[in-house]
Design an enzyme around this catalytic site. Structure first.
Site, PDB file in Angstrom:
ATOM      1  N   GLU A  34       0.860  -1.178   0.000  1.00  0.00           N
ATOM      2  CA  GLU A  34       0.000   0.000   0.000  1.00  0.00           C
ATOM      3  C   GLU A  34       0.898   1.231   0.000  1.00  0.00           C
ATOM      4  OE1 GLU A  34      -3.525   2.182   2.612  1.00  0.00           O
ATOM      5  OE2 GLU A  34      -2.681   0.270   3.299  1.00  0.00           O
ATOM      6  N   ARG A 262       5.478 -12.973   9.746  1.00  0.00           N
ATOM      7  CA  ARG A 262       6.150 -11.722   9.402  1.00  0.00           C
ATOM      8  C   ARG A 262       7.529 -11.676  10.053  1.00  0.00           C
ATOM      9  NH1 ARG A 262       3.790  -6.511  12.378  1.00  0.00           N
ATOM     10  NH2 ARG A 262       5.963  -5.896  12.124  1.00  0.00           N
ATOM     11  N   LYS A 272       4.668   0.608   9.725  1.00  0.00           N
ATOM     12  CA  LYS A 272       4.693   1.818   8.901  1.00  0.00           C
ATOM     13  C   LYS A 272       4.060   3.000   9.628  1.00  0.00           C
ATOM     14  CE  LYS A 272       3.289   0.400   4.758  1.00  0.00           C
ATOM     15  NZ  LYS A 272       2.777   0.439   3.360  1.00  0.00           N
TER      16      LYS A 272
END
Length: 558
Positions: A34, A262, A272
């Site tokens: 994104e 992850r 982020k």
């Protein structure tokens, strides 16, 4: 080790699909960031995994931007992500896509869901939707707007698209099961109203699909076979399957979602949102601050793409979450630079040495190894005169036991040069040491002379003061304190006050010939890279990593 035992669980799934002919032996992955911030080290693992699998199976990998939230996205982030993927060594060739490429298709598909009675327009507020959704222990309850007619839903949805309603006034929801044990299946939102200009479509749309609706459709449209994502999306997989089940593929093939753990690195911010907060609060100089775990940051810090790929390969692909120590990452860059970084002499905290018996008008050129562990890198000349710089820490006026460096009346060898002895300590009016006056054994030059093989216990690196390059040395350490919890807790209170120390140093004259991005090992100090802030007068260098695992030693000490 045979290939069977080295496959990760994702490759095992792909192998079984190929054996069964599930996708006609096609393997097509995608990396779907994104564009709402710069990518971090965790994304590097996903990039290496998706593009690596595409390459291993001679398949394809798309780069696709999930740009469905115009209020947080920007072209700057798009361009930074493209740079990061390319820097890591991967190519999407002509397969660059955006979710916004498919906005018309998403809208038409939503109309189909409404006509099939599988979606409805809801007037509940966000808080009311959350309240109606229930809990893990209690089923949700149906919205009073759930049973609107198909015609009414079609009209309302068109009015949403035409901008008749303000943000938050209405949403489009899937009609699934408000009693589902999986909360994600309790009539999830598919579209919301956002009156914000999009970086690619401008003001064409004021309704935007949510990620859980858009992403599976993107995969289906692009005919992705294996949609690899991180473990937090595992509970969303039933919704992913529900969305793609309603998509009509010409060959009846549906993408499948596979989750992996992850990347978590101890004492490192891997969010982020939190990284953006550091930038917005001015706690770092920007997204590419060398202390940041963004790919842009670690690139500017001096890490190589080879080291990052090696790191991602070594940590492997697992189903369960785990945490990696930063020392593991540091070991990868040391290993990568060990044989290919030239080794130069620099002095980061200089103190001047005057050789009183060396001719003041004499300068000689000594030969030095470019890399003692790689003879193929050859040798270079470096100048020597009666005025030098050594590290301040290499001199002690009152030496402690086992201090084998320079002290009053003591001898040391200057690497590639002569043996010197400290005869006098010169101080300024404040009692600070200004310079050292030393005598030089002129017969002890390395490689020649009567006393060339004379043994002394200490060997120091040095720089010729008469032609030294001025340096600004940026000594970077972890952004968070050693005792920090990383992403947990109040991470802003865990900032390491010593994460950046700036000193004025001196380097060999030959360093002036290099450019931003060139990497070196500075003898006894660590690996460094020339920063883009360098000027004709001052060479700015960033410390990539020390020569030893100082982090682990500090942990042990604490």
């Amino acid at each position: 080790m045979d290939q069977e035992n080295t496959r990760n669980f994702i490759e095992t799934i792909i192998d079984k699909d190929n054996e069964a002919g599930t996708y006609g032996n096609r393997v097509h992955t995608r990396f779907p960031p994104e564009p709402n911030g710069y990518l971090h080290l965790g994304h590097a693992k996903s990039i290496c995994l998706n593009f690596g699998i595409g390459k291993k199976y001679k398949g394809l990998t798309n780069l696709r931007f999930d740009d469905t939230n115009p209020s947080r996205e920007d072209v700057e982030y798009v361009e930074s992500i493209k740079r990061d993927v390319a820097w890591l060594g991967f190519s999407w060739e002509e397969r660059l896509y955006f979710a916004s490429d498919y906005f018309d298709i998403f809208y038409e598909h939503a109309l189909k869901l409404i006509r099939k009675g599988l979606a409805y327009v809801d007037d509940l507020t966000g808080d009311e939707i959350r309240e109606y959704r229930g809990t893990f222990n209690e089923p949700g309850k149906e919205s009073p707007y759930r049973n609107r007619s198909v015609e009414e839903n079609l009209n309302l949805f068109e009015e949403m698209k035409d901008g008749k309603y303000a943000d938050g006034k209405k949403v489009l929801r899937a009609k699934i099961d408000m009693a589902s044990p999986n909360i994600n299946m309790r009539d999830p939102v598919l579209y919301r109203i956002v009156h914000a200009s999009h970086h690619r479509t401008g003001d064409k749309w004021c309704i935007y699909p949510v990620y859980d609706y858009a992403h599976p459709l993107e995969d289906a449209i692009e005919r992705i076979t294996h949609s690899i994502c991180t473990l937090e999306f595992e509970d969303h997989r039933p919704l992913y399957n529900w969305v793609v089940a309603e998509w009509e593929d010409p060959e009846g093939q549906k993408p499948q979602q596979i989750e992996f753990a992850r990347l978590n690195v101890a004492h490192m911010v891997m969010s982020k949102r939190k990284l953006r907060l550091l930038v917005e609060k001015g706690l770092v100089s920007g997204w590419d601050d060398p202390r940041m775990p963004t790919i842009a940051g670690i690139r500017r810090r001096g890490y190589t793409p080879e080291a990052i790929r090696d790191f991602c390969e070594r940590i492997g692909v697992a189903k369960a979450d785990s945490t990696v120590e930063p020392a593991f990452l540091e070991a990868c860059i040391r290993e990568d630079l060990k044989l290919k970084a030239p080794r130069y002499m620099t002095v980061i905290d200089p103190i001047k040495v005057v050789l009183t018996n060396y001719p003041a008008d004499r300068t000689e050129v000594l030969q030095a190894d470019n890399n003692q562990e790689n003879e193929a890198m050859g040798r270079r000349g470096m100048t020597f005169s009666n005025e030098l710089y050594i590290e301040r820490g290499d001199f002690m006026e009152e030496p402690v036991k086992k201090f084998f460096r320079l002290a009053p009346g003591k001898e040391v060898r200057l690497k590639y040069a002569y043996i010197i002895k400290c005869d006098e300590v010169i101080k300024d009016e404040n009692g600070e040491i200004k310079e050292l006056h030393c005598s030089c054994d002129l017969e002890s030059k390395s490689g020649s002379g009567v006393n060339a093989d004379r043994k002394v216990k200490g060997t120091l690196h040095w720089v010729n003061a008469k032609d030294a390059v001025n340096m600004e040395c940026r000594l970077y350490d972890s952004l968070l304190r050693m005792d920090s919890e990383g992403d947990d807790g109040d991470f802003l209170s865990q900032i390491n006050p010593d994460s950046l120390i700036v000193t004025e140093g001196k380097g060999e004259a030959g360093l002036a010939a290099f450019k931003a991005g060139d990497r070196f090992q500075f003898l006894r100090r660590g690996y460094f890279i020339i920063d883009e802030d360098s000027t004709a007068d001052v060479l700015v260098v960033n410390r990539i990593v020390g020569l030893r695992d100082t982090w682990a030693k500090l942990q042990k000490k604490s």
